[in-house]
Design a protein around this motif. Structure first.
Motif, short mmCIF file in Angstrom:
data_model
loop_
_atom_site.label_atom_id
_atom_site.label_comp_id
_atom_site.label_asym_id
_atom_site.label_seq_id
_atom_site.Cartn_x
_atom_site.Cartn_y
_atom_site.Cartn_z
N ASP A 97 91.53 38.73 -4.74
CA ASP A 97 91.35 39.85 -5.37
C ASP A 97 90.80 39.22 -6.80
N VAL A 98 90.83 37.93 -7.16
CA VAL A 98 89.93 37.62 -8.38
C VAL A 98 88.92 36.83 -8.11
N PHE A 99 88.55 36.42 -6.96
CA PHE A 99 87.45 35.31 -6.87
C PHE A 99 86.14 36.30 -6.96
N LEU A 100 85.19 35.76 -7.57
CA LEU A 100 83.90 36.47 -7.65
C LEU A 100 82.73 35.88 -6.90
N GLU A 101 82.67 34.27 -7.56
CA GLU A 101 81.35 33.72 -7.08
C GLU A 101 81.69 32.28 -7.21
N TYR A 102 80.69 31.65 -6.10
CA TYR A 102 80.77 30.17 -6.26
C TYR A 102 79.21 29.80 -6.50
N GLN A 103 79.14 28.75 -7.43
CA GLN A 103 77.87 28.35 -7.72
C GLN A 103 77.63 26.67 -7.97
N SER A 104 76.72 26.03 -7.52
CA SER A 104 76.23 24.79 -7.72
C SER A 104 75.06 24.40 -8.16
N PHE A 105 75.37 23.47 -9.24
CA PHE A 105 73.76 23.25 -9.73
C PHE A 105 73.84 21.84 -10.44
N ARG A 106 73.01 21.03 -9.85
CA ARG A 106 72.95 19.55 -10.42
C ARG A 106 74.30 18.97 -9.75
N ASP A 107 74.82 19.27 -8.81
CA ASP A 107 75.95 18.35 -8.21
C ASP A 107 77.16 19.07 -9.02
N GLN A 108 77.09 20.00 -10.01
CA GLN A 108 78.38 20.68 -10.47
C GLN A 108 78.75 21.91 -9.96
N GLU A 109 80.19 22.08 -9.66
CA GLU A 109 80.34 23.24 -9.24
C GLU A 109 81.14 24.17 -10.29
N THR A 110 80.74 25.46 -10.17
CA THR A 110 81.23 26.58 -10.77
C THR A 110 82.05 27.66 -10.07
N ILE A 111 83.13 27.91 -10.36
CA ILE A 111 83.63 29.10 -9.81
C ILE A 111 84.15 30.32 -10.75
N ILE A 112 83.35 31.39 -10.52
CA ILE A 112 83.68 32.46 -11.38
C ILE A 112 84.92 33.55 -10.81
N VAL A 113 85.81 33.79 -11.73
CA VAL A 113 86.76 34.44 -11.27
C VAL A 113 87.10 35.63 -12.27
N LYS A 114 87.78 36.69 -12.06
CA LYS A 114 88.36 37.67 -12.79
C LYS A 114 89.49 37.20 -13.70
N ARG A 115 89.68 37.60 -14.83
CA ARG A 115 90.53 37.18 -15.86
C ARG A 115 92.04 37.46 -15.36
N ASP A 116 92.27 38.39 -14.36
CA ASP A 116 93.81 38.89 -14.26
C ASP A 116 94.62 38.19 -14.06
#
Lengths: 153, 390
Positions: free
Chosen positions: A17-36
């Motif tokens: 319910d909170v997961f928004l997106e997964y990104q990868s740039f220059r071998d670094q992972e980012t996970i974007i989630v909702k604040r809830d």
């Protein structure tokens, strides 16, 4: 990469319910989630065997003045066991930028959150002592916001 | 009648043992600290905001001034972050020279810590010894770029210039004699009864607390966690060198002292290896979008002239994206989180400084201890207030 992607897929599975997106740039992972469910999510990342991000390296915000949502809270977690960094980002709307404090999960978040409050005006709900930390207490405004001028105020 | 309320005392912001402008608001029960609340921000210069107005190269002199006792370590963190954004890696020779400079910076920063920390606790002689050696390192920095505290020697994509003649010889001379000099300091302190009484069991951090408070560098290693970013997440070419990561057992001031002493030895060993293995070759990446053309070409070749003009007037164009790069600075984890919007200026720079995070554990370490222990605890964190406040 497959292994790191599994962090994203596990979050997606357990916190759909909170997961928004997964990104990868220059071998670094980012996970974007909702604040809830941020506290639940962070506790999971800290304690889950195989992840064990027991170290909050950094917590800050970015002001994307022209974009919506305007603010992005950025957490950098580090796992000493897996030797890797994970970036968690949480978008916040301009109108009422607040998020649950993670001080109960990592004590180090205390000053990071105070700094973020001081310079960006983000409210951390449940923070034990949310005061300005670097700037004088009678200052108006939050200097790291993009609409705060560098000089001439 | 006996009065039983606690007393409030301000330590600083003007106090010699706070190493700058740190104020600690103390609540005392007699001589025992009930609560210690650090008050920081007296040296806040808004470096992060300033950087948003400057091109990447113009940011470099600002990074010198974050932790002014370890200028090159800050330069290094910043250029590595920008290079990661650009997706470039500097030539081997530049990497080796950067390692030499970074390790000299570590030694000089630790020497400064040793001198002032011992001086705070009442041992005056180590200060003179430590500054004697630190002065030699300052001379070496002066050789490479003409300045002592703010060498500003590193550039995005390489170095400002190659090492000057005679540098390697002098550097070699220093690292050969340095281990002997560490023995001098240790003879003064390691078995000194007063030193042991003042530092053993003072300012204890358990491994769990160290992780919880996010401390790094010698602070976390003193608590027994073997974590050194040079080894855990190698940058430059640290995997080429043999060195040990000293750790403590008790997480107290004395253990952190031992850790830093050993770190200086290890740094000297790394420098020695780097001098011996120093490869020949270029010191800058061959990329006209990043590196300035050689000066003689600027005078004779129109393309080089245009390139030079653009790089100076406009700056390096950095692709859109964001990176967090952490390095093992002398005081701990120095992290640069840079968000680029694809222009020549960073959109946002967050500097995660080791002193800021490490200082937060002060309250934890000081509460329940005597007032005089607080001076030892401030010293053992090894803070620079410019590094705390940015």
């Amino acid at each position: 990469m497959a292994e790191t992607n599994s962090v994203a897929s596990r979050i997606k599975q357990i916190f759909p319910d909170v997961f928004l997106e997964y990104q990868s740039f220059r071998d670094q992972e980012t996970i974007i989630v909702k604040r809830d469910r941020i506290k639940e999510l962070m506790t999971f990342l800290r304690d889950e065997p195989g992840l064990e991000f027991r170290y909050l390296a950094d917590l800050t915000a970015v002001d994307y003045l022209q974009k919506r949502p305007r603010f992005m809270i950025v957490y950098h977690l580090y796992s000493h066991k897996e030797k890797r960094i994970l970036r968690i980002k949480v978008p916040l709307e301009e109108e009422d930028p607040y998020i649950d404090s993670v001080t109960s999960i990592w004590s180090t978040a205390n000053w990071h959150e105070r700094e973020c409050f001081d310079l960006f005006g983000i409210r951390f709900v449940g923070h034990p002592d949310l005061r300005r930390i670097l700037l004088p207490s009678d200052l108006e405004g939050h200097p790291l916001r993009k609409d705060y001028p560098v000089e001439g105020r | 009648m006996v009065r039983q309320e606690t007393m409030y005392l301000n330590l600083g912001p003007q106090h010699p043992s706070t190493h700058g402008v740190l104020r600690v608001l103390l609540e005392l029960d007699g001589e025992v600290i009930v609560r210690a609340t650090p008050d920081i921000g007296y040296l806040h210069r808004g470096i992060e905001k300033l950087m948003e107005q400057k091109t990447y190269h113009q940011c470099l002199p600002l990074t010198d001034r974050i932790d002014y006792l370890a200028g090159s370590a800050n330069n290094l963190g910043f250029v590595l972050a920008v290079e990661k954004l650009l997706g470039i890696e500097v030539p081997k020779r530049a990497q080796y020279i950067r390692v030499i400079v970074a390790e000299f910076t570590r030694i000089s920063s630790h020497l400064f810590w040793l001198g002032t920390h011992a001086h705070d606790i009442g041992a005056m002689t180590p200060l003179f010894y430590a500054f004697r050696e630190r002065e030699q390192i300052m001379d070496l920095f002066e050789m490479i770029n003409g300045s002592r505290l703010f060498p500003n020697y590193l550039r995005i994509g390489g170095l400002a210039q190659d090492l000057p003649e005679g540098f390697l010889y002098k550097a070699r001379e220093f690292v050969d004699s340095f281990p002997e000099q560490i023995k001098d300091y240790e003879a003064l302190l390691t078995k000194n009864r007063i030193w042991i009484e003042r530092t053993k069991g003072v300012g204890v951090l358990t491994p769990e607390e160290a992780l919880d408070y996010g401390v790094s560098g010698p602070m976390i290693r003193g608590s027994g966690i073997e974590w050194d970013i040079r080894r855990a997440d190698p940058y430059l070419c640290y995997e080429d060198f043999d060195f040990e990561i000293p750790t403590g057992q008790n997480g107290d001031t004395y253990d952190r002292y031992l850790v830093r002493m050993e770190e200086m030895r290890q740094s000297a060993i790394i420098i020695k290896q780097a001098i011996e293995g120093l490869p020949d070759g270029d010191i800058n990446v061959e990329d006209p979008a990043v590196t300035l053309p050689p000066k003689e070409k600027v005078y004779t070749n129109i393309e080089a002239l245009i390139n030079h003009f653009l790089l100076i007037q406009k700056g390096i164009v950095v692709p859109e994206g964001e990176v967090y790069v952490h390095t093992e600075a002398p005081k701990g984890e120095l992290g640069f989180y840079i968000v680029s919007d694809g222009t020549t200026k960073p959109y946002r720079v967050k500097i995660r400084t080791p002193s800021f995070v490490n200082l937060q554990s002060l309250s934890k370490m000081a509460e329940g201890r005597l007032l005089s222990d607080l001076i030892a605890i401030i010293g053992t964190i090894d803070i620079v207030l410019a590094d705390v406040d940015r």
